[in-house]
Design a protein around this motif. Sequence first.
Motif, PDB file in Angstrom:
ATOM      1  N   LEU A  15      -1.626  -4.013  17.303  1.00 52.83           N
ATOM      2  CA  LEU A  15      -1.384  -5.405  16.931  1.00 52.83           C
ATOM      3  C   LEU A  15      -2.604  -5.950  16.183  1.00 52.83           C
ATOM      4  O   LEU A  15      -3.675  -6.080  16.767  1.00 52.83           O
ATOM      5  N   PRO A  16      -2.473  -6.241  14.891  1.00 55.45           N
ATOM      6  CA  PRO A  16      -3.585  -6.869  14.181  1.00 55.45           C
ATOM      7  C   PRO A  16      -3.772  -8.298  14.642  1.00 55.45           C
ATOM      8  O   PRO A  16      -2.883  -8.903  15.239  1.00 55.45           O
ATOM      9  N   LEU A  17      -4.947  -8.844  14.354  1.00 55.32           N
ATOM     10  CA  LEU A  17      -5.279 -10.184  14.834  1.00 55.32           C
ATOM     11  C   LEU A  17      -4.774 -11.242  13.861  1.00 55.32           C
ATOM     12  O   LEU A  17      -5.533 -12.018  13.307  1.00 55.32           O
ATOM     13  N   ASP A  18      -3.445 -11.277  13.643  1.00 55.45           N
ATOM     14  CA  ASP A  18      -2.866 -12.251  12.733  1.00 55.45           C
ATOM     15  C   ASP A  18      -1.867 -13.174  13.413  1.00 55.45           C
ATOM     16  O   ASP A  18      -1.238 -14.008  12.765  1.00 55.45           O
ATOM     17  N   GLY A  19      -1.692 -13.025  14.723  1.00 52.12           N
ATOM     18  CA  GLY A  19      -0.810 -13.927  15.460  1.00 52.12           C
ATOM     19  C   GLY A  19       0.656 -13.565  15.424  1.00 52.12           C
ATOM     20  O   GLY A  19       1.487 -14.324  15.928  1.00 52.12           O
ATOM     21  N   ILE A  20       1.020 -12.421  14.851  1.00 50.51           N
ATOM     22  CA  ILE A  20       2.419 -12.000  14.789  1.00 50.51           C
ATOM     23  C   ILE A  20       2.667 -10.969  15.872  1.00 50.51           C
ATOM     24  O   ILE A  20       1.993  -9.940  15.935  1.00 50.51           O
ATOM     25  N   ALA A  21       3.654 -11.241  16.722  1.00 54.64           N
ATOM     26  CA  ALA A  21       3.919 -10.395  17.888  1.00 54.64           C
ATOM     27  C   ALA A  21       4.826  -9.226  17.531  1.00 54.64           C
ATOM     28  O   ALA A  21       5.772  -8.915  18.254  1.00 54.64           O
ATOM     29  N   ILE A  22       4.545  -8.576  16.435  1.00 59.46           N
ATOM     30  CA  ILE A  22       5.289  -7.374  16.038  1.00 59.46           C
ATOM     31  C   ILE A  22       4.252  -6.283  15.811  1.00 59.46           C
ATOM     32  O   ILE A  22       3.367  -6.440  14.978  1.00 59.46           O
ATOM     33  N   PRO A  23       4.333  -5.168  16.544  1.00 59.93           N
ATOM     34  CA  PRO A  23       3.316  -4.117  16.369  1.00 59.93           C
ATOM     35  C   PRO A  23       3.389  -3.520  14.976  1.00 59.93           C
ATOM     36  O   PRO A  23       4.393  -3.608  14.276  1.00 59.93           O
ATOM     37  N   LEU A  24       2.300  -2.875  14.586  1.00 56.63           N
ATOM     38  CA  LEU A  24       2.231  -2.301  13.245  1.00 56.63           C
ATOM     39  C   LEU A  24       3.318  -1.261  13.008  1.00 56.63           C
ATOM     40  O   LEU A  24       3.895  -1.191  11.923  1.00 56.63           O
ATOM     41  N   ILE A  25       3.623  -0.450  13.998  1.00 58.14           N
ATOM     42  CA  ILE A  25       4.632   0.586  13.814  1.00 58.14           C
ATOM     43  C   ILE A  25       6.011  -0.031  13.612  1.00 58.14           C
ATOM     44  O   ILE A  25       6.834   0.480  12.845  1.00 58.14           O
ATOM     45  N   GLY A  26       6.265  -1.161  14.295  1.00 54.74           N
ATOM     46  CA  GLY A  26       7.530  -1.863  14.087  1.00 54.74           C
ATOM     47  C   GLY A  26       7.619  -2.458  12.699  1.00 54.74           C
ATOM     48  O   GLY A  26       8.665  -2.399  12.038  1.00 54.74           O
ATOM     49  N   ARG A  27       6.524  -3.021  12.224  1.00 54.63           N
ATOM     50  CA  ARG A  27       6.496  -3.564  10.866  1.00 54.63           C
ATOM     51  C   ARG A  27       6.639  -2.451   9.842  1.00 54.63           C
ATOM     52  O   ARG A  27       7.268  -2.633   8.796  1.00 54.63           O
ATOM     53  N   PHE A  28       6.025  -1.303  10.151  1.00 58.33           N
ATOM     54  CA  PHE A  28       6.110  -0.168   9.232  1.00 58.33           C
ATOM     55  C   PHE A  28       7.563   0.247   9.007  1.00 58.33           C
ATOM     56  O   PHE A  28       8.017   0.367   7.858  1.00 58.33           O
ATOM     57  N   TRP A  29       8.319   0.464  10.067  1.00 58.56           N
ATOM     58  CA  TRP A  29       9.711   0.887   9.928  1.00 58.56           C
ATOM     59  C   TRP A  29      10.569  -0.228   9.340  1.00 58.56           C
ATOM     60  O   TRP A  29      11.506   0.050   8.577  1.00 58.56           O
ATOM     61  N   LEU A  30      10.257  -1.460   9.680  1.00 60.45           N
ATOM     62  CA  LEU A  30      11.018  -2.587   9.137  1.00 60.45           C
ATOM     63  C   LEU A  30      10.889  -2.651   7.621  1.00 60.45           C
ATOM     64  O   LEU A  30      11.893  -2.773   6.898  1.00 60.45           O
ATOM     65  N   PHE A  31       9.666  -2.538   7.120  1.00 64.03           N
ATOM     66  CA  PHE A  31       9.450  -2.609   5.682  1.00 64.03           C
ATOM     67  C   PHE A  31       9.892  -1.327   4.976  1.00 64.03           C
ATOM     68  O   PHE A  31      10.388  -1.390   3.842  1.00 64.03           O
ATOM     69  N   LEU A  32       9.709  -0.187   5.620  1.00 63.62           N
ATOM     70  CA  LEU A  32      10.093   1.073   4.982  1.00 63.62           C
ATOM     71  C   LEU A  32      11.599   1.143   4.763  1.00 63.62           C
ATOM     72  O   LEU A  32      12.064   1.448   3.655  1.00 63.62           O
ATOM     73  N   ILE A  33      12.371   0.861   5.798  1.00 69.04           N
ATOM     74  CA  ILE A  33      13.832   0.907   5.670  1.00 69.04           C
ATOM     75  C   ILE A  33      14.318  -0.148   4.679  1.00 69.04           C
ATOM     76  O   ILE A  33      15.175   0.127   3.827  1.00 69.04           O
ATOM     77  N   SER A  34      13.760  -1.352   4.766  1.00 72.84           N
ATOM     78  CA  SER A  34      14.170  -2.424   3.853  1.00 72.84           C
ATOM     79  C   SER A  34      13.852  -2.073   2.407  1.00 72.84           C
ATOM     80  O   SER A  34      14.649  -2.329   1.505  1.00 72.84           O
ATOM     81  N   ASN A  35      12.686  -1.465   2.174  1.00 71.59           N
ATOM     82  CA  ASN A  35      12.280  -1.136   0.815  1.00 71.59           C
ATOM     83  C   ASN A  35      13.152  -0.027   0.223  1.00 71.59           C
ATOM     84  O   ASN A  35      13.537  -0.081  -0.948  1.00 71.59           O
ATOM     85  N   VAL A  36      13.471   0.988   1.029  1.00 67.83           N
ATOM     86  CA  VAL A  36      14.319   2.084   0.538  1.00 67.83           C
ATOM     87  C   VAL A  36      15.705   1.568   0.174  1.00 67.83           C
ATOM     88  O   VAL A  36      16.247   1.884  -0.904  1.00 67.83           O
TER      89      VAL A  36
END
Length: 334
Positions: A15-36
């Motif tokens: 979890l980066p210190l940006d206040g968003i309660a979504i782990p990096l791995i969750g963001r990774f798959w979210l953006f990867l699938i959306s981008n493809v």
Amino acid sequence: MSTSNTSLTIISTGLPLDGIAIPLIGRFWLFLISNVLSLACGFFLFFHLVFDATLRHGLHNHVIIAVLGLCLFHELTVIPWEIHFLRVGVVPIKSPTICMIFKFIDTVVYTSMAKLVGWASVERHILIFHNKWIATKMQRILIHYIPLILIIMYGIILYGVTTPMNDCGRSFNYNSKLCAYYSCVYDSAGYSLYEFMSGGVLSSICIGFGSAFLVIRIVIQKRRLQQQVHWRRYRKMTIQLLSVTSIFFIIYLPPVLLAISQKLGVPSSVGSSYTTYASFFSNYVILLFPFTCLGTLPQLRTRVKTIFRFFHRQQQHRVVPLTVTVKPIRQSRV
């Protein structure tokens, strides 16, 4: 906290210190699938709009083609950069110049998209109610093509000049998306207000009021003249605009309205968590744009069936190697 300690914190907690309660791995798959998915949809739509002569010559499709090209360019450059950061917690290339280049691309695409959609909301009134203004070739150049080119060139020139301005020695944080860099020109309150008014506020006004007034004018015109033929003719242009502006109403306009209210005196603490999440999901204006245009493509079902039939025929006509058994010839005795 030092950069090394920040990196260790991100890797250990996810979890980066940006206040968003979504782990990096969750963001990774979210953006990867959306981008493809967005790339596949975007290339399919771009191919049909560019290579179909009827669609390519339609004036109402030119803004869509321009915005779609910006989206595809962003999804092939900036989004993979951010996906890599979400995967490992650090930018791919630790270089101030590269960070500036990707920041430049991200800013140009995002702001130019809003301006182009705002112009499309205004231009639809000309195409539907004042088509005599674009009857000749010179009128089309002056009223249609030049504004389209100027909007794109304005963003490229403006941010090409302002992005490298780092005379205040602003540092780069390689453990943050796009190195957490922004030009020192934003330290000027006057320039920040100018960009906010000319970009966010003006684009929002054009998108909001332009699309709303277009629907009102069409309804009034239809009831007054009872012209069913004209309504069927312009319905596709109206539905196309409303489909495109829908994502801006949901993702782009609320943060702008919140920023306007804060400049008018509302405390900055109001809606701070919403602003954080809105900034994170701002990329979905780009990722969802091809899908909003896809439904307005004429004869979409027929085109999709044609593609599936093509691949099906390719499989049927695929040459399969055959195994031939040759029996040896027995020589007769002499």
